[in-house]
Scaffold this active site. Structure first.
Site, mmCIF file in Angstrom:
data_model
loop_
_atom_site.group_PDB
_atom_site.id
_atom_site.type_symbol
_atom_site.label_atom_id
_atom_site.label_comp_id
_atom_site.label_asym_id
_atom_site.label_seq_id
_atom_site.Cartn_x
_atom_site.Cartn_y
_atom_site.Cartn_z
ATOM 1 C CG PHE A 36 -1.823 -1.126 1.405
ATOM 2 C CD1 PHE A 36 -3.165 -0.964 1.064
ATOM 3 C CD2 PHE A 36 -1.406 -2.350 1.898
ATOM 4 C CE1 PHE A 36 -4.054 -2.016 1.206
ATOM 5 C CE2 PHE A 36 -2.296 -3.411 2.044
ATOM 6 C CZ PHE A 36 -3.622 -3.236 1.702
ATOM 7 C CG ASP A 37 3.617 1.841 -3.206
ATOM 8 O OD1 ASP A 37 4.292 1.183 -2.396
ATOM 9 O OD2 ASP A 37 3.615 1.606 -4.422
ATOM 10 C CD GLU B 238 1.817 -1.618 3.427
ATOM 11 O OE1 GLU B 238 1.384 -2.588 4.046
ATOM 12 O OE2 GLU B 238 2.449 -1.719 2.365
ATOM 13 C CE1 TYR C 31 5.357 0.435 -11.883
ATOM 14 C CE2 TYR C 31 5.925 -1.361 -10.413
ATOM 15 C CZ TYR C 31 5.411 -0.919 -11.613
ATOM 16 O OH TYR C 31 4.963 -1.817 -12.534
ATOM 17 C CD GLU C 32 10.378 6.818 -10.340
ATOM 18 O OE1 GLU C 32 10.439 5.610 -10.680
ATOM 19 O OE2 GLU C 32 11.251 7.362 -9.656
ATOM 20 C CE1 TYR C 33 2.348 2.993 -9.160
ATOM 21 C CE2 TYR C 33 3.702 3.334 -7.218
ATOM 22 C CZ TYR C 33 3.060 2.482 -8.094
ATOM 23 O OH TYR C 33 3.135 1.129 -7.905
ATOM 24 C CG HIS D 231 2.561 -6.275 -10.902
ATOM 25 N ND1 HIS D 231 3.507 -6.646 -11.830
ATOM 26 C CD2 HIS D 231 2.473 -4.934 -10.989
ATOM 27 C CE1 HIS D 231 3.988 -5.572 -12.430
ATOM 28 N NE2 HIS D 231 3.369 -4.514 -11.951
ATOM 29 C CG HIS E 120 0.291 -0.997 -10.412
ATOM 30 N ND1 HIS E 120 1.423 -0.531 -9.773
ATOM 31 C CD2 HIS E 120 0.739 -1.814 -11.392
ATOM 32 C CE1 HIS E 120 2.496 -1.046 -10.351
ATOM 33 N NE2 HIS E 120 2.115 -1.826 -11.341
ATOM 34 C CG HIS F 75 2.426 -4.168 -15.158
ATOM 35 N ND1 HIS F 75 3.293 -3.299 -14.544
ATOM 36 C CD2 HIS F 75 2.951 -4.405 -16.379
ATOM 37 C CE1 HIS F 75 4.294 -3.045 -15.357
ATOM 38 N NE2 HIS F 75 4.107 -3.706 -16.483
HETATM 39 CO CO CO Z 1 3.380 -2.618 -12.652
#
Ligand code: CO
Length: 671
Positions: free
Chosen positions: A318-319, A322, A403-405, A453, A455, A614
């Protein structure tokens, strides 16, 4: 206690007084920490997780001018690792008083700022981890990248009873300090780490898998290395300069955190957990300021992985809840992240000792040309009317581990509102022996695979369509049900079903009926006599692969439905609950709808879940081209006609419109 601060007055901070919804300033963050530090509640092991604005209550009649004046208040989440307890404090900054200080037993905090860096240093010193590396022929431990993955929940095994705050560091090996380390994952070595005592609890070794043979670099200094892939020998040289110029400056105005642009007005907000927040979004329609949303932000995100092997099965991060999107926000750079006439807002967050940390240029705002807004050619007269579309972009980018969001809000000249997430950065990787193929993922390079996976992002929108009394309808398109009225078998109707209460408030998209949802104000009608509204247009609908019986199923129930609708409650902000770290129970949305509050003509909140499915591709390696997911809110009877009719023709079109449509010279047409 006197509060000293080294925080300069920075861009984005208001010059003319503080608005009640403005993010805390650096001074205010440090004042909050100092008030707590001087109080009876402080201990040697108390650390600040997040310090943010305690937002003032929403004014009942949505009269934004009636928001209370300061006293400004801070909301502090603190964690005492010594007694394993979270505390929530509301601190009155003007009075220097702690108004409430509430323990939250049985929950674990998100990462403290220092966890991200210190875990790696400690793991490198651990003899069990060193033995696992030596077994793999690795001798230079300093080149190890050790990412502290949130622990998730494993079940009630021995060391999770009465558990400390733990994480689950995974190791990657570089061959040089600035190399792309995710190209060499150390498969099968799992560290369990106690973040209360900052000690390694356990190192599991599930057997040696060779490190992948090739590098995966993308930085220019490594680019032309013959060991690199994909192979190319030089940068392309035929991309000519493309410059965005606005000789008269941008069309928006900014006052502190308040923004106006093309009849839109809003306030930008920023905090450590959510990052970018929009407040009080309105549209000035023929002189009338019309509210649309009171508050909008990301409410949670989760990335469940679909590989059952030891290294990957409980990757379920849970970016936001968390880690924190604001804490991880990038400093954006003109000409790289954003192009054109940019206005930047700085983000100000806290470290674990309560010091303010400025993230310069954390939020970018600019205008973009967006092709044509509308056009018609009268083929008899040759007359052409065409207007350009323009959008205001407000965005922020967070880096969470690999990762970049990027999170983007777009406001358009035709009343549309769009939300988009751009996913980039680096896949989480696994190593696999030569000649083998992954069952639950795909190879991206020799010896490297990316597990399957998804997102999921949930966006919370506190709706206020012309006021707080709103209703949601699910709209399905179906064939005309009465055969007598459908002699040609062509007729179809739209069927609107009221989402009457929270028990019905978890909705799914339906392909066969081109389903969408509509938020209306039943008390305000347009000139055609219909309630004014906005419709939510799903764009990326992804069925969840999370299965019942898994630990993540309950932890992230919000991924099970596309749209959730709840009655407004200022305490309900996060789709997976306030503290998802190491939790096992169903928090957040399932709790919010449990009391089955009625939803008709009331103050309601939309929670929309966006999915990115993904199944990784070789093209996602070594760094991922942006994947784009999102949704749109579109006016539906909110206006009495095309709201962009009054956009003026651009100068070039105006000139050419004087001649015939057929006399355009090349380069003069307005596509
Ligand atoms: Co992904």
């Amino acid at each position: 206690m006197a509060v000293e601060t080294s925080i300069p007055h920075v861009g984005g901070a208001p010059l003319s007084g503080i608005h009640p919804l403005d993010p805390l300033t650096g001074d205010e963050i440090e004042a909050c920490a100092a008030i707590v530090a001087a109080s009876e509640f402080t201990t040697d092991s108390l650390r600040f997780v997040m310090i943010s604005l305690e937002e003032p209550p929403k004014p009942a009649d949505l009269d934004f001018d009636l928001l209370p004046e300061p006293p400004r208040k801070a909301f502090a989440v603190a964690y005492d690792g010594g007694v394993k307890m979270i505390y929530e404090g509301i601190v009155n900054l003007a009075e220097g008083e702690i108004e409430t200080w509430t323990p939250v037993p049985g929950r674990f905090p998100s990462y403290l700022a220092e966890h991200m860096e210190t875990v790696e240093v400690v793991v490198r010193e651990d003899p069990r981890w060193q033995a696992a590396m030596t077994k793999r022929g690795i001798s230079d431990f300093d080149l190890a990248m050790i990412d502290p993955w949130p622990a998730g929940y494993y079940g009630a095994q021995d060391h999770y009873d009465n558990s400390p705050l733990i994480c689950r560091p995974l190791t990657f090996m570089r061959t040089a300090p600035s190399e792309h380390g995710y190209a060499r994952p150390v498969e099968g070595v799992i560290v369990t780490f106690d973040m209360d005592s900052m000690k390694v609890i356990d190192v599991e070794d599930h057997g040696v898998v060779p490190l992948p043979p090739t590098a995966g670099n993308y930085a220019p200094e490594f680019m032309f290395d013959e060991n690199n892939r994909p192979a190319f020998s030089e940068f392309r040289s035929d991309l000519k300069a493309l410059e965005i110029t606005q000789p008269d400056g941008p069309s928006f105005t900014v006052d502190g955190w308040g923004v106006t642009w093309q009849k839109w007005a809003l306030r930008v907000g920023f905090n450590p957990r959510e990052g970018l927040v929009l407040h009080q979004l309105t549209y000035a329609d023929r002189g009338r300021v019309r509210p649309i949303m009171y508050r909008a932000s990301l409410s949670e995100m989760v990335v469940p992985y679909g590989d059952p092997s030891p290294t990957h099965w409980n990757k379920n991060v849970f970016d936001m809840g968390e880690v924190g999107m604001g804490l991880m926000a990038n400093s954006l750079t003109l000409g790289c992240d954003c192009l054109g006439e940019i206005y930047y807002f700085d983000g100000i967050v806290n470290d674990s000792l309560g010091k303010a940390v400025v993230i310069p240029n954390a939020v970018c705002m600019h205008e973009e040309d967006y092709g044509i807004s509308w056009k018609h050619t009268d083929f008899r007269t040759g007359e052409v009317e065409v207007r350009r579309s323009r959008r205001l972009v407000i965005s922020t980018i967070a880096t969470v581990g690999n990762y970049e969001y990027g999170f983007y809000w777009y406001l358009y000249t035709d009343g549309n509102i769009e939300y988009e997430v751009k996913l980039s950065g680096v896949l989480t990787t696994g190593a696999i022996a030569e000649g083998e193929k992954p069952t639950w993922g795909a190879l991206v390079a020799p010896g490297i695979f990316g597990p399957n996976h998804q997102h999921f992002f949930n966006v919370r929108m506190d709706m206020a369509i012309d006021g707080t009394g709103n209703s949601v309808y699910e709209v399905d398109s179906v064939p005309e049900p009465d055969p007598a009225l459908n002699p040609h078998h062509n007729a179809w109707i739209t069927k609107e079903t009221l989402v009457a209460s929270e028990a019905e408030g978890a909705r799914d998209w339906e392909y066969s009926t081109a389903r969408y949802w509509k938020v209306v104000n039943p008390s305000v009608v347009n000139e055609l006599g219909s309630p004014v509204g906005y419709k939510l247009m799903p764009r990326d609908v992804v069925p969840s692969m999370v299965q019942e019986g898994s630990y993540i199923y309950d932890r992230a129930r919000f991924v099970q439905h596309n749209l959730w609708v709840t009655k407004f409650d200022s305490k309900e902000k996060y789709a997976a609950g306030n503290y998802p770290y190491q939790s096992k129970d169903a928090q957040g949305l399932p709790e919010f709808i449990a009391d089955d509050a009625p939803l008709e003509d009331t103050d309601l909140v939309l929670w929309y879940t966006i999915g990115a499915h993904h199944v990784v591709r070789p093209e996602d390696w070594p760094v991922m081209p942006c994947a784009y997911v999102g949704f749109m809110l579109k006016p539906v009877g909110f206006f009495d006609g095309n709201p962009a009719l009054d956009v003026a023709p651009s100068a070039a079109c105006h000139a050419s419109a004087a001649g015939s449509a057929h006399e355009h010279k090349d380069g003069e047409s307005c596509h």
